[in-house]
Design a protein around this motif. Structure first.
Motif, mmCIF file in Angstrom:
data_model
loop_
_atom_site.group_PDB
_atom_site.id
_atom_site.type_symbol
_atom_site.label_atom_id
_atom_site.label_comp_id
_atom_site.label_asym_id
_atom_site.label_seq_id
_atom_site.Cartn_x
_atom_site.Cartn_y
_atom_site.Cartn_z
ATOM 1 N N LEU A 235 -21.431 -1.570 77.183
ATOM 2 C CA LEU A 235 -21.295 -2.421 78.366
ATOM 3 C C LEU A 235 -22.586 -3.194 78.605
ATOM 4 N N PRO A 236 -22.476 -4.424 79.054
ATOM 5 C CA PRO A 236 -23.697 -5.204 79.354
ATOM 6 C C PRO A 236 -24.543 -4.479 80.402
ATOM 7 N N GLU A 237 -25.869 -4.616 80.280
ATOM 8 C CA GLU A 237 -26.780 -3.931 81.191
ATOM 9 C C GLU A 237 -26.580 -4.394 82.633
ATOM 10 N N THR A 238 -26.274 -5.684 82.793
ATOM 11 C CA THR A 238 -26.030 -6.201 84.141
ATOM 12 C C THR A 238 -24.834 -5.516 84.790
ATOM 13 N N LEU A 239 -23.785 -5.297 83.989
ATOM 14 C CA LEU A 239 -22.587 -4.624 84.505
ATOM 15 C C LEU A 239 -22.898 -3.175 84.852
ATOM 16 N N VAL A 240 -23.672 -2.516 84.015
ATOM 17 C CA VAL A 240 -24.021 -1.112 84.266
ATOM 18 C C VAL A 240 -24.832 -0.979 85.557
ATOM 19 N N ARG A 241 -25.775 -1.893 85.746
ATOM 20 C CA ARG A 241 -26.664 -1.800 86.912
ATOM 21 C C ARG A 241 -25.949 -2.146 88.210
ATOM 22 N N TYR A 242 -25.276 -3.304 88.210
ATOM 23 C CA TYR A 242 -24.779 -3.840 89.479
ATOM 24 C C TYR A 242 -23.364 -3.402 89.827
ATOM 25 N N LYS A 243 -22.542 -3.064 88.865
ATOM 26 C CA LYS A 243 -21.182 -2.633 89.179
ATOM 27 C C LYS A 243 -21.098 -1.123 89.366
ATOM 28 N N HIS A 244 -21.829 -0.376 88.528
ATOM 29 C CA HIS A 244 -21.702 1.083 88.578
ATOM 30 C C HIS A 244 -22.852 1.730 89.351
ATOM 31 N N ALA A 245 -24.090 1.505 88.918
ATOM 32 C CA ALA A 245 -25.221 2.191 89.562
ATOM 33 C C ALA A 245 -25.421 1.720 91.007
ATOM 34 N N LEU A 246 -25.433 0.405 91.224
ATOM 35 C CA LEU A 246 -25.661 -0.111 92.574
ATOM 36 C C LEU A 246 -24.524 0.265 93.511
ATOM 37 N N ARG A 247 -23.316 0.275 93.013
ATOM 38 C CA ARG A 247 -22.167 0.623 93.867
ATOM 39 C C ARG A 247 -22.303 2.038 94.412
ATOM 40 N N ASN A 248 -22.690 2.982 93.558
ATOM 41 C CA ASN A 248 -22.875 4.358 94.020
ATOM 42 C C ASN A 248 -24.098 4.483 94.927
ATOM 43 N N THR A 249 -25.089 3.640 94.705
ATOM 44 C CA THR A 249 -26.289 3.678 95.540
ATOM 45 C C THR A 249 -26.001 3.206 96.956
ATOM 46 N N LEU A 250 -25.049 2.285 97.092
ATOM 47 C CA LEU A 250 -24.806 1.670 98.393
ATOM 48 C C LEU A 250 -24.119 2.594 99.390
#
Length: 328
Positions: A235-250
């Motif tokens: 998966l693209p790094e942007t997708l990993v950061r902003y769709k998965h990691a950031l979503r759980n962080t929010l």
């Protein structure tokens, strides 16, 4: 327990909290020195006149009678009359609510726009110059008192640069939007000019807090195995950061945002005083100076009730977005 039952339970708890706030605020008047009659009656008032004023205000009644009358009045939407102006307290208080809410929401918007991108950049570029800048900013923001920051912003941007106005609120958000929809942008520009400095002042601590929370949350999420699995799948790094990691962080960020919004509504007293913002904060200060207890009590009850309401909404939102929450 279903989601509806969870909301009903939280609402009932909120009602008890508001009742506790009302009781404490009512008793506060009797634990502070000074007789309200002394602030209403002329200096040369006779004892008969003082007695008549006390009877008209119900201050000669037993404490429990005054308390029950006050509760009955609140349930009917009556907060009493101002000792100084003689106007309805509820009318004056709710006329100030839009200005305070505008300021709190604007400060929250400032915090969200700045803090979340800054926290993400700080976490994804750990131990790089961008991370050092973000952590220094957050540390400075948490350590800076609101009253000092407000005065400094006024001196720099209003007095020295003459770029923004120093104080006041000549137009509200709703009228400004009305002008905008009719094709006149002067109103919204005037509103933005006057709310920018107060919103930055009030939102700086909030921005720093959410930046640190976002950074720590992103670092925690980026170190979990599901992120490694997503990267291993290509998966693209942007997708990993902003769709998965950031979503759980929010998820925890949403909780803090809601709780801080309630704090901002009640904690804008100093900022409103610095910028002469006509909200609840300035009304509380003016009422305290004149011992106008109906206004003081009404303002504190409205602020406390707003905080309880925001907490209930945050609990509901958190339970909705996070299915792992146990409704107990």
């Amino acid at each position: 327990m279903s989601f509806a039952q969870f909301i009903i339970k939280r609402s009932l708890q909120g009602i008890f909290v508001v009742w506790g706030v009302v009781t404490v605020v009512f008793l506060l008047r009797f634990s502070t020195p000074g007789d309200p009659v002394n602030f209403i009656a002329p200096l040369d008032a006779s004892p008969e006149l003082r007695q008549r004023i006390a009877e008209e205000l119900g201050l000669n009644q037993p404490l429990y009678v005054q308390y029950l009358d006050y509760l009955a009045g609140l349930l009917a939407g009556d907060m009493g009359y101002s000792y100084i102006s003689g106007t309805e307290a509820a009318t004056r208080i709710f006329a100030r609510v839009p200005a305070t809410v505008e300021l709190a929401v604007a400060a929250t918007v400032v915090a969200i726009v700045i803090s979340i991108p800054l926290g993400v950049v700080s976490a994804t570029r750990r131990n790089e110059p961008a991370d050092y800048v973000a952590t220094t900013f957050s540390l400075t923001g948490i350590s800076t008192p609101n009253f000092w920051l407000g005065i400094m912003l006024v001196l720099v941007f209003a007095v020295q640069l003459n770029f923004l106005p120093t104080s006041r609120r000549p137009i509200g958000f709703a009228p400004a939007m009305g002008y905008l929809f009719s094709g006149n942008s002067a109103g919204i520009i005037l509103w933005l000019q006057h709310i920018t400095l107060p919103a930055i002042t009030l939102g700086t601590y909030f921005t720093a807090l959410v930046t640190r929370l976002t950074r720590s949350g992103m670092l925690d999420e980026l170190g979990k195995s599901y992120v490694d699995a997503a990267r291993a799948k290509g998966l693209p790094e942007t997708l990993v950061r902003y769709k998965h990691a950031l979503r759980n962080t929010l998820i925890p960020v949403i909780t803090v945002l809601g709780l801080q919004l309630g704090t901002l509504i009640g904690g804008a007293v100093i900022t409103e005083a610095v910028f002469a913002w006509p909200g609840l904060g300035t009304l509380v200060i003016n009422s305290i100076n004149t011992r106008d207890w109906p206004l003081i009590q009404g303002c504190l009850i409205v602020i406390g009730s707003s905080f309880v309401l925001v907490n209930i909404v945050v609990d509901a939102l958190y339970a909705y977005v996070n299915p792992q929450v146990v409704y107990d």
